[in-house]
Design a protein around this motif. Structure first.
Motif, PDB file in Angstrom:
ATOM      1  N   THR A  22      -5.253   6.424  -1.139  1.00 48.57           N
ATOM      2  CA  THR A  22      -5.854   7.574  -1.837  1.00 48.57           C
ATOM      3  C   THR A  22      -6.287   8.561  -0.723  1.00 48.57           C
ATOM      4  N   TYR A  23      -6.385   9.769  -1.039  1.00 48.52           N
ATOM      5  CA  TYR A  23      -6.686  10.848  -0.086  1.00 48.52           C
ATOM      6  C   TYR A  23      -7.726  11.822  -1.126  1.00 48.52           C
ATOM      7  N   PRO A  24      -8.864  12.461  -0.602  1.00 52.37           N
ATOM      8  CA  PRO A  24      -9.465  13.294  -1.395  1.00 52.37           C
ATOM      9  C   PRO A  24      -8.573  14.754  -1.603  1.00 52.37           C
ATOM     10  N   THR A  25      -8.825  15.040  -2.818  1.00 49.39           N
ATOM     11  CA  THR A  25      -8.124  16.436  -3.490  1.00 49.39           C
ATOM     12  C   THR A  25      -8.839  17.363  -3.874  1.00 49.39           C
ATOM     13  N   HIS A  26      -7.877  18.368  -4.059  1.00 47.83           N
ATOM     14  CA  HIS A  26      -8.711  19.427  -4.802  1.00 47.83           C
ATOM     15  C   HIS A  26      -9.318  19.148  -6.276  1.00 47.83           C
ATOM     16  N   ILE A  27     -10.232  20.102  -6.596  1.00 46.56           N
ATOM     17  CA  ILE A  27     -10.756  19.894  -7.822  1.00 46.56           C
ATOM     18  C   ILE A  27      -9.976  20.125  -9.121  1.00 46.56           C
ATOM     19  N   ALA A  28      -8.789  21.098  -8.680  1.00 43.24           N
ATOM     20  CA  ALA A  28      -7.807  21.272  -9.814  1.00 43.24           C
ATOM     21  C   ALA A  28      -6.580  20.425  -9.903  1.00 43.24           C
ATOM     22  N   GLY A  29      -6.613  19.259  -8.839  1.00 43.66           N
ATOM     23  CA  GLY A  29      -5.404  18.805  -8.857  1.00 43.66           C
ATOM     24  C   GLY A  29      -5.453  17.174  -8.705  1.00 43.66           C
ATOM     25  N   LEU A  30      -4.262  16.559  -9.200  1.00 41.55           N
ATOM     26  CA  LEU A  30      -4.374  15.167  -9.024  1.00 41.55           C
ATOM     27  C   LEU A  30      -2.839  14.711  -8.775  1.00 41.55           C
ATOM     28  N   PRO A  31      -2.339  14.969  -7.595  1.00 35.35           N
ATOM     29  CA  PRO A  31      -0.979  14.651  -7.096  1.00 35.35           C
ATOM     30  C   PRO A  31      -0.821  13.196  -7.184  1.00 35.35           C
ATOM     31  N   VAL A  32       0.546  12.638  -7.801  1.00 35.92           N
ATOM     32  CA  VAL A  32       0.636  11.332  -7.551  1.00 35.92           C
ATOM     33  C   VAL A  32       2.101  11.228  -7.126  1.00 35.92           C
ATOM     34  N   ALA A  33       2.279  10.131  -5.896  1.00 28.84           N
ATOM     35  CA  ALA A  33       3.541  10.019  -5.400  1.00 28.84           C
ATOM     36  C   ALA A  33       3.971   8.506  -5.492  1.00 28.84           C
ATOM     37  N   VAL A  34       5.177   8.284  -5.697  1.00 28.66           N
ATOM     38  CA  VAL A  34       5.635   6.933  -5.934  1.00 28.66           C
ATOM     39  C   VAL A  34       6.729   6.621  -5.049  1.00 28.66           C
ATOM     40  N   ASN A  35       6.510   5.807  -3.968  1.00 26.74           N
ATOM     41  CA  ASN A  35       7.675   5.660  -3.126  1.00 26.74           C
ATOM     42  C   ASN A  35       8.190   4.194  -3.344  1.00 26.74           C
ATOM     43  N   VAL A  36       9.455   3.892  -3.650  1.00 29.56           N
ATOM     44  CA  VAL A  36       9.877   2.868  -4.093  1.00 29.56           C
ATOM     45  C   VAL A  36      10.525   2.177  -2.876  1.00 29.56           C
ATOM     46  N   ASN A  37      10.573   0.935  -2.708  1.00 30.67           N
ATOM     47  CA  ASN A  37      10.971   0.204  -1.759  1.00 30.67           C
ATOM     48  C   ASN A  37      11.951  -0.991  -2.424  1.00 30.67           C
ATOM     49  N   CYS A  38      13.039  -1.423  -1.725  1.00 27.93           N
ATOM     50  CA  CYS A  38      13.588  -2.674  -2.159  1.00 27.93           C
ATOM     51  C   CYS A  38      12.960  -3.895  -1.876  1.00 27.93           C
ATOM     52  N   HIS A  39      13.471  -5.031  -2.119  1.00 25.59           N
ATOM     53  CA  HIS A  39      12.761  -5.978  -1.808  1.00 25.59           C
ATOM     54  C   HIS A  39      12.706  -6.292  -0.133  1.00 25.59           C
ATOM     55  N   ALA A  40      13.567  -6.081   0.431  1.00 23.16           N
ATOM     56  CA  ALA A  40      13.713  -6.107   1.815  1.00 23.16           C
ATOM     57  C   ALA A  40      12.656  -4.945   2.379  1.00 23.16           C
ATOM     58  N   SER A  41      11.586  -5.263   2.258  1.00 20.39           N
ATOM     59  CA  SER A  41      10.529  -4.416   2.612  1.00 20.39           C
ATOM     60  C   SER A  41      10.372  -4.560   4.126  1.00 20.39           C
ATOM     61  N   ARG A  42      11.016  -3.825   5.234  1.00 20.64           N
ATOM     62  CA  ARG A  42      11.086  -4.239   6.641  1.00 20.64           C
ATOM     63  C   ARG A  42      10.054  -3.296   7.353  1.00 20.64           C
ATOM     64  N   HIS A  43       9.019  -3.809   8.022  1.00 18.70           N
ATOM     65  CA  HIS A  43       8.200  -3.371   8.596  1.00 18.70           C
ATOM     66  C   HIS A  43       7.819  -4.029   9.735  1.00 18.70           C
ATOM     67  N   LYS A  44       7.422  -3.518  10.977  1.00 19.15           N
ATOM     68  CA  LYS A  44       7.157  -4.186  12.342  1.00 19.15           C
ATOM     69  C   LYS A  44       5.852  -3.270  13.014  1.00 19.15           C
ATOM     70  N   LYS A  45       4.999  -3.991  13.730  1.00 19.58           N
ATOM     71  CA  LYS A  45       4.053  -3.025  14.427  1.00 19.58           C
ATOM     72  C   LYS A  45       4.027  -3.821  15.765  1.00 19.58           C
ATOM     73  N   ALA A  46       3.617  -2.540  16.709  1.00 19.89           N
ATOM     74  CA  ALA A  46       3.648  -2.846  17.949  1.00 19.89           C
ATOM     75  C   ALA A  46       2.224  -2.256  18.684  1.00 19.89           C
ATOM     76  N   ILE A  47       1.374  -2.945  19.510  1.00 22.42           N
ATOM     77  CA  ILE A  47       0.452  -2.175  20.261  1.00 22.42           C
ATOM     78  C   ILE A  47       0.558  -2.053  21.769  1.00 22.42           C
ATOM     79  N   ILE A  48       0.693  -0.955  22.236  1.00 21.79           N
ATOM     80  CA  ILE A  48       0.797  -0.800  23.647  1.00 21.79           C
ATOM     81  C   ILE A  48      -0.208  -0.325  24.346  1.00 21.79           C
TER      82      ILE A  48
END
Length: 279
Positions: free
Chosen positions: A253-279
Motif C-alpha cells: 500500500t501507499y498513501p493516496t489522495h482523499i478522492a482516490g482509491l487506485p488498485v492494481a493487480v499484477n499477475v504472475n505465473c507459478h514460476a515466480s522468478r526473483h533473485k536478490k544481490a547486495i553489493i
C-alpha cells in the motif's frame, strides 16, 4: 565514500538473470508442495507434481524452467555514500542483462512496441530506483513473463468502494484471466498512490517471498481473505479445475489522495522468478 566498479554490478546482474531462469525459489517450491496436500482435485494434484518435476529437471539439466524467460525488472536501492565508477548504474545493469541472456541462452523477448523489432539482447530492462542511507547497493531482479503480465489490470476505484470493492476487483481480475497466466498464480496487489505508483507497488509485491505477509495485520488479513476467495473460483492448476488457483496474494500500500482509491493487480505465473544481490 565507497567506490564500486560498474563491472561488479554487471557480473552480479548477469548471474542473477541466469540463475533465476533455471532455479525456482524455495518459497515457490515449498508452497506448491503444501498445495499438493490441500488440493481437492486429483488432476490438480497431478499437475502440481508435474510443475515440481519440471523445476527439478530444469536444475538437473541446467536449462530454463520456462521458454518465456521474461522481461527483466529491477528494484534497486542505492546507498547515498556509493559512487559507481565506469559505466552508469543503469548502463551496468542493462549490460548485465544483455550478457546474462546471451551466456545463459535465454530467449530474448524484448521488441519495440509499434514495429515489433527485437532489440536482440532483452534490453532495456525496467528499473525502479530508491535511495537509502549507507554505502551499498541492493538489487532485486525478476524475470516477468507476459502470459501472466497480460492478465494484469488497474482500476481507479472510488473511496466509497472500500475493502469490498478492492476484493471484488482483484478476484474478478483473476477470474477473467482464467487459465491464461498458467495458474497457480502469484498475485501482487498495489493499493494507493497515483495510477503509476499503484502499478509499481503491485509489481514490487511480487518480489516478496511467498509466506511472508504484509507487516500490517489488517493488510495481512486482507491477503488471506482474497487468496481464499480466489482459490474458491475453481480454476485450479493450469486451468483444469481444483482448489489451487493461486499460491499467494501479496499486497503493498501507499498513501493516496482523499478522492482516490487506485488498485492494481499484477499477475504472475507459478514460476515466480526473483533473485536478490547486495553489493
Amino acid at each position: 565514500m565507497r567506490k564500486i566498479d560498474s563491472r561488479v554490478i554487471t557480473d552480479a546482474v548477469k548471474d542473477m538473470c541466469i540463475e533465476a531462469a533455471i532455479f525456482l525459489g524455495d518459497d515457490v517450491k515449498n508452497r506448491i508442495k503444501k498445495s499438493i496436500e490441500t488440493e481437492k482435485s486429483e488432476t490438480g494434484k497431478n499437475i502440481l507434481n508435474i510443475l515440481l518435476e519440471n523445476a527439478d529437471k530444469a536444475e538437473q539439466k541446467n536449462i530454463p524452467i520456462c521458454q518465456d524467460t521474461g522481461m527483466a525488472v529491477f528494484f534497486v536501492k542505492v546507498g547515498q555514500d556509493v559512487i559507481v565508477e565506469g559505466e552508469t548504474l543503469t548502463e551496468a545493469i542493462n549490460r548485465g542483462v544483455s550478457e546474462g541472456y546471451a551466456e545463459g541462452y535465454l530467449r530474448k523477448s524484448v521488441v519495440s512496441p509499434i514495429d515489433r523489432v527485437n532489440t536482440k539482447d532483452n534490453t532495456p530492462a525496467v528499473i525502479h530506483y530508491d535511495f537509502i542511507k549507507g554505502d551499498r547497493i541492493e538489487i532485486e531482479f525478476a524475470a516477468k513473463g507476459f502470459g501472466s503480465e497480460n492478465m494484469s489490470a488497474l482500476k481507479m476505484l472510488k473511496p466509497s468502494d472500500g475493502i469490498e470493492g478492492i476484493k471484488k476487483f482483484v478476484v474478478e481480475t483473476v477470474s477473467q484471466a482464467g487459465p491464461n497466466p498458467c495458474p497457480p498464480t502469484v498475485i501482487g496487489v498495489g493499493i494507493g498512490g497515483t495510477m503509476d505508483k499503484c502499478c509499481e507497488i503491485a509489481k514490487k509485491a511480487l518480489f516478496r517471498e511467498l509466506g511472508q505477509h504484509n507487516e500490517d495485520e489488517s493488510i495481512a488479513k486482507l491477503e488471506k481473505e482474497i487468496l481464499e476467495e480466489i482459490n474458491n473460483l475453481g480454476i485450479g492448476p493450469q486451468g483444469f479445475g481444483g482448489s489451487t488457483t493461486s499460491l499467494g496474494v501479496n499486497i503493498e500500500t501507499y498513501p493516496t489522495h482523499i478522492a482516490g482509491l487506485p488498485v492494481a493487480v499484477n499477475v504472475n505465473c507459478h514460476a515466480s522468478r526473483h533473485k536478490k544481490a547486495i553489493i
